[in-house]
Design an enzyme around this catalytic site. Structure first.
Site, PDB file in Angstrom:
ATOM      1  N   ASN A 183       0.879  -1.174   0.000  1.00  0.00           N
ATOM      2  CA  ASN A 183       0.000   0.000   0.000  1.00  0.00           C
ATOM      3  C   ASN A 183       0.912   1.219   0.000  1.00  0.00           C
ATOM      4  O   ASN A 183       1.556   1.518   1.008  1.00  0.00           O
ATOM      5  CB  ASN A 183      -0.882  -0.036   1.253  1.00  0.00           C
ATOM      6  CG  ASN A 183      -1.689   1.238   1.429  1.00  0.00           C
ATOM      7  OD1 ASN A 183      -1.724   2.089   0.539  1.00  0.00           O
ATOM      8  ND2 ASN A 183      -2.333   1.381   2.580  1.00  0.00           N
ATOM      9  N   LYS A 186       0.117   4.291  -0.196  1.00  0.00           N
ATOM     10  CA  LYS A 186      -0.458   5.480   0.448  1.00  0.00           C
ATOM     11  C   LYS A 186      -0.232   6.713  -0.440  1.00  0.00           C
ATOM     12  O   LYS A 186      -0.354   6.601  -1.654  1.00  0.00           O
ATOM     13  CB  LYS A 186       0.116   5.638   1.865  1.00  0.00           C
ATOM     14  CG  LYS A 186      -0.043   4.329   2.664  1.00  0.00           C
ATOM     15  CD  LYS A 186       0.243   4.446   4.132  1.00  0.00           C
ATOM     16  CE  LYS A 186       0.018   3.092   4.803  1.00  0.00           C
ATOM     17  NZ  LYS A 186       0.202   3.113   6.236  1.00  0.00           N
ATOM     18  N   GLU A 229      -5.045  -5.098  10.510  1.00  0.00           N
ATOM     19  CA  GLU A 229      -3.996  -4.104  10.717  1.00  0.00           C
ATOM     20  C   GLU A 229      -4.239  -3.398  12.050  1.00  0.00           C
ATOM     21  O   GLU A 229      -5.022  -2.433  12.109  1.00  0.00           O
ATOM     22  CB  GLU A 229      -4.017  -3.066   9.587  1.00  0.00           C
ATOM     23  CG  GLU A 229      -3.761  -3.650   8.213  1.00  0.00           C
ATOM     24  CD  GLU A 229      -3.225  -2.595   7.249  1.00  0.00           C
ATOM     25  OE1 GLU A 229      -2.134  -2.805   6.726  1.00  0.00           O
ATOM     26  OE2 GLU A 229      -3.885  -1.567   7.046  1.00  0.00           O
ATOM     27  N   GLY A 260       2.998   1.999  10.828  1.00  0.00           N
ATOM     28  CA  GLY A 260       3.965   3.091  10.705  1.00  0.00           C
ATOM     29  C   GLY A 260       4.700   3.408  11.991  1.00  0.00           C
ATOM     30  O   GLY A 260       5.363   4.433  12.098  1.00  0.00           O
ATOM     31  N   SER A 280       3.853  -2.438  10.137  1.00  0.00           N
ATOM     32  CA  SER A 280       5.308  -2.548  10.285  1.00  0.00           C
ATOM     33  C   SER A 280       5.874  -3.905   9.856  1.00  0.00           C
ATOM     34  O   SER A 280       6.783  -4.426  10.496  1.00  0.00           O
ATOM     35  CB  SER A 280       5.730  -2.205  11.716  1.00  0.00           C
ATOM     36  OG  SER A 280       5.333  -0.882  12.039  1.00  0.00           O
TER      37      SER A 280
HETATM   38  P1  13P Z   1       3.380   0.156   7.596  1.00  0.00           P
HETATM   39  O1  13P Z   1       3.861  -1.119   6.951  1.00  0.00           O
HETATM   40  O2  13P Z   1       4.140   1.373   7.115  1.00  0.00           O
HETATM   41  O3  13P Z   1       3.302   0.042   9.083  1.00  0.00           O
HETATM   42  O4  13P Z   1       1.873   0.403   7.075  1.00  0.00           O
HETATM   43  C1  13P Z   1       0.946  -0.616   7.183  1.00  0.00           C
HETATM   44  C2  13P Z   1      -0.271  -0.253   6.427  1.00  0.00           C
HETATM   45  O5  13P Z   1      -1.024   0.633   6.811  1.00  0.00           O
HETATM   46  C3  13P Z   1      -0.546  -0.969   5.174  1.00  0.00           C
HETATM   47  O6  13P Z   1      -1.831  -0.713   4.713  1.00  0.00           O
END
Ligand code: 13P
Length: 251
Positions: free
Chosen positions: A9, A11, A167, A173, A213
């Protein structure tokens, strides 16, 4: 047998040129990998570039959101048909950032899931508890509520086409991954919920991804758990090298 899915993802990261370069490099690194499904969800504006770069590779393309209406006066929104037009096979629905930062609720998420399914997109329904909810020992109640509301009114046939991503909000993050044991516990609970609500066939076939993460260093431990069928990766999906290491976790 559930085929593992490793999804990135992206983002709100990457222009079209960055998308093209990252996907080309990723293709060079992973080649014809067959044992794992690979999906990248870039921002809307990079979907056409992603589609071109992924053509003829094993990389599938998905979107991060959609609107539930076919078309209309919905400024700033994107429809399922537009996503398909850009080469998307999958779409994330109800990501925690959408829930927390953009006020998405379970009723809207339910409408989005229905639209994705009727448009032949594979929806990835994201669920997860906050730190406060975990500390208050409300994990099961929160996740079951999200599943119950999010999946309301779906047929057994539709249920067989969805993917769930667990999640935990406190792990996104933050560098704090759920331990494989904590993640497995919630995944097993989710699968159990599907068995009780639908059937053991639905539960056995359901792919449940873990997100929060996930990094090359912790992916194998997570994937070794019986109810973890893949990963939804944010930060570590942005670099071709680290994402390639993630999808090659079995090698
Ligand atoms: P991270 O891997 O950066 O923690 O993000 C996870 C996430 O939100 C994937 O959709």
């Amino acid at each position: 047998m559930r085929k593992p899915l490793i999804a990135g993802n992206w983002k709100m990261f990457k222009t079209q040129a960055e998308t093209r370069d990252t996907l080309r490099r990723l293709d060079e690194l992973i080649g014809r990998l067959l044992e794992v499904e690979v999906l990248i969800c870039p921002p809307f504006t990079s979907l056409p570039a992603a589609r071109r770069a992924a053509a003829g590779t094993v990389i599938q393309i998905g979107a991060q959101n959609l609107h539930w209406e076919e078309k209309g006066a919905f400024t700033g929104e994107v429809s399922a048909a537009m996503l398909i037009d850009c080469g998307c096979s999958h779409v994330l629905v109800g990501h925690s950032e959408r829930r927390q930062l953009f006020g998405e609720d379970d009723a809207g998420i339910n409408r989005k899931l229905k639209k994705a399914l009727s448009s032949q997109l594979v929806p990835i329904l994201c669920v997860g508890e906050s730190l406060q909810e975990r500390e208050a020992e409300r994990v099961e109640e929160v996740i079951e509520g999200q599943l119950q509301q999010g999946l309301k009114g779906l047929t057994a046939q539709e249920i067989s086409r969805i993917i769930v991503a667990y999640e935990p909000v406190w792990a996104i993050g933050t560098g704090k991954t759920a331990t494989p044991e904590i993640a497995q516990q919630v995944h097993a609970m989710i699968r159990g919920w599907f068995e009780g609500k639908y059937s053991s066939v639905a539960a056995d076939g359901l792919r449940i991804l873990y997100g929060g993460s996930v990094k090359p260093g912790n992916v194998s431990g997570l994937m070794a758990q019986p109810d973890i069928d893949g990963a939804l990766v944010g930060g570590a999906s942005l670099e071709a090298e680290s994402f390639a290491a993630l999808v090659s976790y079995q090698r």
